[in-house]
Motif scaffolding. Structure first.
Motif, PDB file in Angstrom:
ATOM      1  N   ARG A  53       0.829  -1.213   0.000  1.00 29.60           N
ATOM      2  CA  ARG A  53       0.000   0.000   0.000  1.00 29.60           C
ATOM      3  C   ARG A  53       0.859   1.257   0.000  1.00 29.60           C
ATOM      4  NH1 ARG A  53      -5.037   0.217   2.243  1.00 29.60           N
ATOM      5  NH2 ARG A  53      -4.325   1.316   4.105  1.00 29.60           N
ATOM      6  N   PRO A  54       0.364   2.344  -0.603  1.00 25.27           N
ATOM      7  CA  PRO A  54       1.140   3.587  -0.668  1.00 25.27           C
ATOM      8  C   PRO A  54       1.398   4.177   0.725  1.00 25.27           C
ATOM      9  CG  PRO A  54      -0.839   3.731  -2.045  1.00 25.27           C
ATOM     10  CD  PRO A  54      -0.924   2.455  -1.280  1.00 25.27           C
ATOM     11  N   ARG A  55       2.431   4.990   0.789  1.00 26.09           N
ATOM     12  CA  ARG A  55       2.842   5.586   2.068  1.00 26.09           C
ATOM     13  C   ARG A  55       1.720   6.338   2.771  1.00 26.09           C
ATOM     14  NH1 ARG A  55       7.403   6.119  -1.218  1.00 26.09           N
ATOM     15  NH2 ARG A  55       9.185   4.991  -0.371  1.00 26.09           N
ATOM     16  N   ALA A  56       0.985   7.142   2.021  1.00 22.80           N
ATOM     17  CA  ALA A  56      -0.084   7.929   2.646  1.00 22.80           C
ATOM     18  C   ALA A  56      -1.146   7.022   3.264  1.00 22.80           C
ATOM     19  CB  ALA A  56      -0.726   8.864   1.622  1.00 22.80           C
ATOM     20  N   GLN A  57      -1.497   5.949   2.596  1.00 20.65           N
ATOM     21  CA  GLN A  57      -2.515   5.031   3.132  1.00 20.65           C
ATOM     22  C   GLN A  57      -2.034   4.337   4.400  1.00 20.65           C
ATOM     23  OE1 GLN A  57      -3.752   2.359   0.028  1.00 20.65           O
ATOM     24  NE2 GLN A  57      -5.024   3.904  -0.961  1.00 20.65           N
ATOM     25  N   VAL A  58      -0.779   3.882   4.417  1.00 22.34           N
ATOM     26  CA  VAL A  58      -0.314   3.167   5.615  1.00 22.34           C
ATOM     27  C   VAL A  58      -0.136   4.119   6.791  1.00 22.34           C
ATOM     28  CG1 VAL A  58       0.732   1.277   4.305  1.00 22.34           C
ATOM     29  CG2 VAL A  58       2.155   3.191   5.018  1.00 22.34           C
ATOM     30  N   ARG A  59       0.216   5.370   6.496  1.00 21.09           N
ATOM     31  CA  ARG A  59       0.309   6.354   7.593  1.00 21.09           C
ATOM     32  C   ARG A  59      -1.073   6.620   8.181  1.00 21.09           C
ATOM     33  NH1 ARG A  59       4.458   9.002   4.689  1.00 21.09           N
ATOM     34  NH2 ARG A  59       2.924  10.223   3.556  1.00 21.09           N
ATOM     35  N   TRP A  60      -2.057   6.781   7.313  1.00 24.84           N
ATOM     36  CA  TRP A  60      -3.405   7.103   7.750  1.00 24.84           C
ATOM     37  C   TRP A  60      -4.052   5.942   8.505  1.00 24.84           C
ATOM     38  CZ3 TRP A  60      -8.260   5.185   6.125  1.00 24.84           C
ATOM     39  CH2 TRP A  60      -9.351   5.916   6.616  1.00 24.84           C
ATOM     40  N   SER A  61      -3.896   4.723   7.987  1.00 27.98           N
ATOM     41  CA  SER A  61      -4.598   3.579   8.586  1.00 27.98           C
ATOM     42  C   SER A  61      -3.811   2.877   9.685  1.00 27.98           C
ATOM     43  CB  SER A  61      -4.955   2.555   7.504  1.00 27.98           C
ATOM     44  OG  SER A  61      -3.762   1.966   6.999  1.00 27.98           O
ATOM     45  N   GLY A  62      -2.508   3.006   9.659  1.00 23.63           N
ATOM     46  CA  GLY A  62      -1.694   2.361  10.684  1.00 23.63           C
ATOM     47  C   GLY A  62      -1.406   0.898  10.443  1.00 23.63           C
ATOM     48  N   ASP A  63      -1.763   0.354   9.269  1.00 23.36           N
ATOM     49  CA  ASP A  63      -1.575  -1.081   9.050  1.00 23.36           C
ATOM     50  C   ASP A  63      -0.100  -1.483   9.033  1.00 23.36           C
ATOM     51  OD1 ASP A  63      -2.375   0.401   6.492  1.00 23.36           O
ATOM     52  OD2 ASP A  63      -1.425  -1.354   5.599  1.00 23.36           O
ATOM     53  N   HIS A  78       7.996  -3.147   2.931  1.00 26.78           N
ATOM     54  CA  HIS A  78       7.009  -2.220   2.374  1.00 26.78           C
ATOM     55  C   HIS A  78       7.326  -2.006   0.903  1.00 26.78           C
ATOM     56  CE1 HIS A  78       4.919   1.959   2.527  1.00 26.78           C
ATOM     57  NE2 HIS A  78       4.089   1.016   2.146  1.00 26.78           N
ATOM     58  N   ALA A  79       6.329  -2.190   0.056  1.00 22.09           N
ATOM     59  CA  ALA A  79       6.430  -1.933  -1.383  1.00 22.09           C
ATOM     60  C   ALA A  79       5.395  -0.859  -1.708  1.00 22.09           C
ATOM     61  CB  ALA A  79       6.165  -3.211  -2.173  1.00 22.09           C
ATOM     62  N   PRO A  80       5.716   0.401  -1.457  1.00 16.68           N
ATOM     63  CA  PRO A  80       4.716   1.465  -1.576  1.00 16.68           C
ATOM     64  C   PRO A  80       4.351   1.782  -3.027  1.00 16.68           C
ATOM     65  CG  PRO A  80       6.865   2.397  -1.080  1.00 16.68           C
ATOM     66  CD  PRO A  80       7.024   0.905  -1.058  1.00 16.68           C
ATOM     67  N   MET A  81       3.199   1.269  -3.449  1.00 21.69           N
ATOM     68  CA  MET A  81       2.764   1.454  -4.837  1.00 21.69           C
ATOM     69  C   MET A  81       1.351   1.991  -4.901  1.00 21.69           C
ATOM     70  SD  MET A  81       4.063  -2.002  -6.742  1.00 21.69           S
ATOM     71  CE  MET A  81       3.414  -3.155  -5.534  1.00 21.69           C
ATOM     72  N   PRO A  90      10.536  -0.483 -10.357  1.00 22.97           N
ATOM     73  CA  PRO A  90      11.153  -1.455  -9.447  1.00 22.97           C
ATOM     74  C   PRO A  90      11.616  -0.849  -8.127  1.00 22.97           C
ATOM     75  CG  PRO A  90      11.926  -1.822 -11.681  1.00 22.97           C
ATOM     76  CD  PRO A  90      11.128  -0.544 -11.711  1.00 22.97           C
ATOM     77  N   ALA A  91      11.957   0.423  -8.121  1.00 26.86           N
ATOM     78  CA  ALA A  91      12.384   1.058  -6.863  1.00 26.86           C
ATOM     79  C   ALA A  91      11.315   0.947  -5.788  1.00 26.86           C
ATOM     80  CB  ALA A  91      12.733   2.531  -7.112  1.00 26.86           C
ATOM     81  N   ALA A  92      10.056   0.821  -6.186  1.00 27.87           N
ATOM     82  CA  ALA A  92       8.956   0.730  -5.221  1.00 27.87           C
ATOM     83  C   ALA A  92       8.736  -0.681  -4.696  1.00 27.87           C
ATOM     84  CB  ALA A  92       7.666   1.256  -5.840  1.00 27.87           C
ATOM     85  N   TRP A  93       9.030  -1.710  -5.502  1.00 27.43           N
ATOM     86  CA  TRP A  93       8.623  -3.063  -5.124  1.00 27.43           C
ATOM     87  C   TRP A  93       9.711  -4.138  -5.168  1.00 27.43           C
ATOM     88  CZ3 TRP A  93       9.560  -6.495  -8.935  1.00 27.43           C
ATOM     89  CH2 TRP A  93       9.659  -5.991 -10.242  1.00 27.43           C
TER      90      TRP A  93
END
Length: 170
Positions: A53-63, A78-81, A90-93
């Motif tokens: 999950r993207p950085r903003a989503q994981v920050r918001w949800s806390g997962d 973490h593969a923030p995509m 590839p830098a993301a995943w």
């Protein structure tokens, strides 16, 4: 002001998302586990997690924080995509895919959960990449992902991203 319409999440009435184990590969794909269910993943055979999950989503949800707290930071990648249907850099995943492949190669009892928001596209892509890294050809890797995670979609641009990256690795 526009009203925000919230859609129910696929696991809203369940104890957590359903894990789809990919044959005997020790890879599971799912939707994002709610933070309250993360500790119970170990009871289902999960020892490591790849969060797509993207950085903003994981920050918001806390997962991501909940996963690191439950499993330890060294057992979570973490593969923030974003799920945009276009080429995935590839830098993301790639580091997360290598992490999962290495864990599976080095730890015969390990079980790796790969998840995104819905467990359909980004997680399927990373699972496909892990299977390719572990020696499966394109056809077999795709068949494993799609037959065991029936709601998965292997987005052509995502598959091309994996194959191009593999080709550059030599």
């Amino acid at each position: 002001m526009r009203a925000l319409l919230l859609r129910p999440l696929p696991w809203a009435d369940a104890a957590g998302p359903a894990l789809s184990w990919i044959g005997d590969e020790r890879i599971a794909i799912s939707a994002v586990p709610p933070a309250r269910t993360v500790a119970g993943l170990a009871e289902q055979g999960v020892t490591h997690v790849v969060n797509c999950r993207p950085r903003a989503q994981v920050r918001w949800s806390g997962d991501l924080a909940a996963e690191r707290a439950a499993f330890g930071p060294g057992r979570v990648a973490h593969a923030p995509m974003q799920d945009h249907g276009l080429r995935q850099r590839p830098a993301a995943w790639a580091a997360a895919a290598c992490f999962a492949a290495r864990v599976l190669d080095d730890q015969p009892q390990a079980g790796v959960l790969i998840h995104c928001t819905a467990g359909r596209r980004r997680s399927a892509m990373v699972a496909y990449a892990v299977l390719r890294l572990r020696g499966h050809d394109r056809t077999r890797a795709a068949a494993l992902v799609l037959s065991y995670r029936t709601q998965a979609q292997l987005v052509p641009a995502y598959v091309r991203s994996v194959e191009r990256w593999l080709g550059r690795r030599g």
